[in-house]
Scaffold this active site. Structure first.
Site, PDB file in Angstrom:
ATOM      1  N   LYS A  13      44.949  27.351  43.500  1.00 29.08           N
ATOM      2  CA  LYS A  13      43.585  26.990  43.098  1.00 29.08           C
ATOM      3  C   LYS A  13      43.430  25.468  42.888  1.00 29.08           C
ATOM      4  CE  LYS A  13      42.600  31.456  40.896  1.00 29.08           C
ATOM      5  NZ  LYS A  13      42.021  32.113  39.682  1.00 29.08           N
ATOM      6  N   TYR A  53      35.235  37.194  45.285  1.00 27.24           N
ATOM      7  CA  TYR A  53      35.215  37.642  43.892  1.00 27.24           C
ATOM      8  C   TYR A  53      34.080  38.643  43.630  1.00 27.24           C
ATOM      9  CZ  TYR A  53      38.759  34.226  42.376  1.00 27.24           C
ATOM     10  OH  TYR A  53      39.939  33.537  42.175  1.00 27.24           O
ATOM     11  N   HIS A 119      45.711  32.627  42.659  1.00 26.79           N
ATOM     12  CA  HIS A 119      45.184  33.982  42.822  1.00 26.79           C
ATOM     13  C   HIS A 119      46.145  34.744  43.729  1.00 26.79           C
ATOM     14  CE1 HIS A 119      42.551  37.346  43.805  1.00 26.79           C
ATOM     15  NE2 HIS A 119      42.971  37.176  45.043  1.00 26.79           N
ATOM     16  N   GLU A 130      41.183  40.577  51.656  1.00 23.24           N
ATOM     17  CA  GLU A 130      41.201  39.130  51.405  1.00 23.24           C
ATOM     18  C   GLU A 130      41.787  38.351  52.581  1.00 23.24           C
ATOM     19  OE1 GLU A 130      41.437  39.761  46.562  1.00 23.24           O
ATOM     20  OE2 GLU A 130      43.205  38.991  47.587  1.00 23.24           O
TER      21      GLU A 130
HETATM   22  P1  CMP Z   1      42.183  35.643  39.777  1.00 18.32           P
HETATM   23  O1  CMP Z   1      43.497  36.280  39.993  1.00 18.32           O
HETATM   24  O2  CMP Z   1      41.767  34.577  40.720  1.00 18.32           O
HETATM   25  O3  CMP Z   1      41.064  36.790  39.819  1.00 18.32           O
HETATM   26  C1  CMP Z   1      39.879  36.729  39.093  1.00 18.32           C
HETATM   27  C2  CMP Z   1      39.831  35.548  38.186  1.00 18.32           C
HETATM   28  O4  CMP Z   1      38.854  35.618  37.167  1.00 18.32           O
HETATM   29  C3  CMP Z   1      41.128  35.450  37.437  1.00 18.32           C
HETATM   30  O5  CMP Z   1      42.150  35.034  38.311  1.00 18.32           O
HETATM   31  C4  CMP Z   1      40.775  34.486  36.318  1.00 18.32           C
HETATM   32  O6  CMP Z   1      40.915  33.145  36.708  1.00 18.32           O
HETATM   33  C5  CMP Z   1      39.305  34.809  36.111  1.00 18.32           C
HETATM   34  N1  CMP Z   1      39.116  35.561  34.887  1.00 18.32           N
HETATM   35  C6  CMP Z   1      39.493  36.809  34.632  1.00 18.32           C
HETATM   36  N2  CMP Z   1      39.124  37.166  33.371  1.00 18.32           N
HETATM   37  C7  CMP Z   1      38.512  36.089  32.847  1.00 18.32           C
HETATM   38  C8  CMP Z   1      37.931  35.822  31.605  1.00 18.32           C
HETATM   39  N3  CMP Z   1      37.903  36.748  30.632  1.00 18.32           N
HETATM   40  N4  CMP Z   1      37.391  34.619  31.389  1.00 18.32           N
HETATM   41  C9  CMP Z   1      37.415  33.687  32.375  1.00 18.32           C
HETATM   42  N5  CMP Z   1      37.956  33.884  33.604  1.00 18.32           N
HETATM   43  C10 CMP Z   1      38.497  35.073  33.817  1.00 18.32           C
END
Ligand code: CMP
Length: 141
Positions: A13, A53, A119, A130
């Site tokens: 990221k 997302y 991610h 994805e």
């Molecule tokens: P990622 O694996 O990219 O998948 C979804 C993303 O949402 C996750 O990583 C986090 O970066 C983000 N995320 C998940 N839960 C929260 C939360 N409660 N607050 C902020 N960001 C979140």
């Protein structure tokens, strides 16, 4: 030996690309013995971010999530190996770096759940979806 060769999608990221962590992160995946199928440095469009997302649409953090992933370059990668989906998730550690074990990528480098370094696909089905989104052209190898 049981064959459970899988492909998975991972992204480094914008927080990690700006902190110059790309090389260290790729080394960890090479050390796992996985094969690199695809890799690109790219900017994520708002359209791609919203598709990627999509399952989080409507959640309170959705807008911040889209803003963050589109804020700078990411490294999109496709890796293949035995049990690659599960092993990759373990290598990254818990989504929230505060809960991730030391020795995992998020445990070692991350400080916030919103900007959590990487991610990775959470299942083989997500990986297929994805990989098609980020590598619609397929792979050379
Ligand atoms: P990622 O694996 O990219 O998948 C979804 C993303 O949402 C996750 O990583 C986090 O970066 C983000 N995320 C998940 N839960 C929260 C939360 N409660 N607050 C902020 N960001 C979140």
């Amino acid at each position: 030996m049981e064959n459970n060769k899988q492909k998975t999608f991972v992204a480094i990221k914008p927080d990690a690309t700006s902190r110059k962590l790309i090389g260290q992160i790729i080394t960890r995946f090479e050390n796992l013995g996985f094969n690199l199928l695809g890799l690109k440095l790219m900017r994520v469009s708002r359209e791609l971010a919203e598709k990627h997302y999509g399952e989080h649409k409507g959640k309170p953090f959705f807008e911040d999530l889209v803003a963050f992933i589109t804020s700078g370059p990411i490294v999109a990668m496709a890796w293949e190996g035995q049990n690659a989906v599960e092993i990759t998730r373990k290598t990254l550690g818990a989504t929230d770096p505060a809960k991730a074990n030391a020795g995992t990528i998020r445990g070692d480098f991350g400080t916030s759940i919103a900007e959590n370094i990487m991610h990775a696909s959470d299942s083989p089905d997500s990986a297929e979806r994805e990989l098609n989104l980020f590598f619609p052209e397929g792979f050379i190898v």
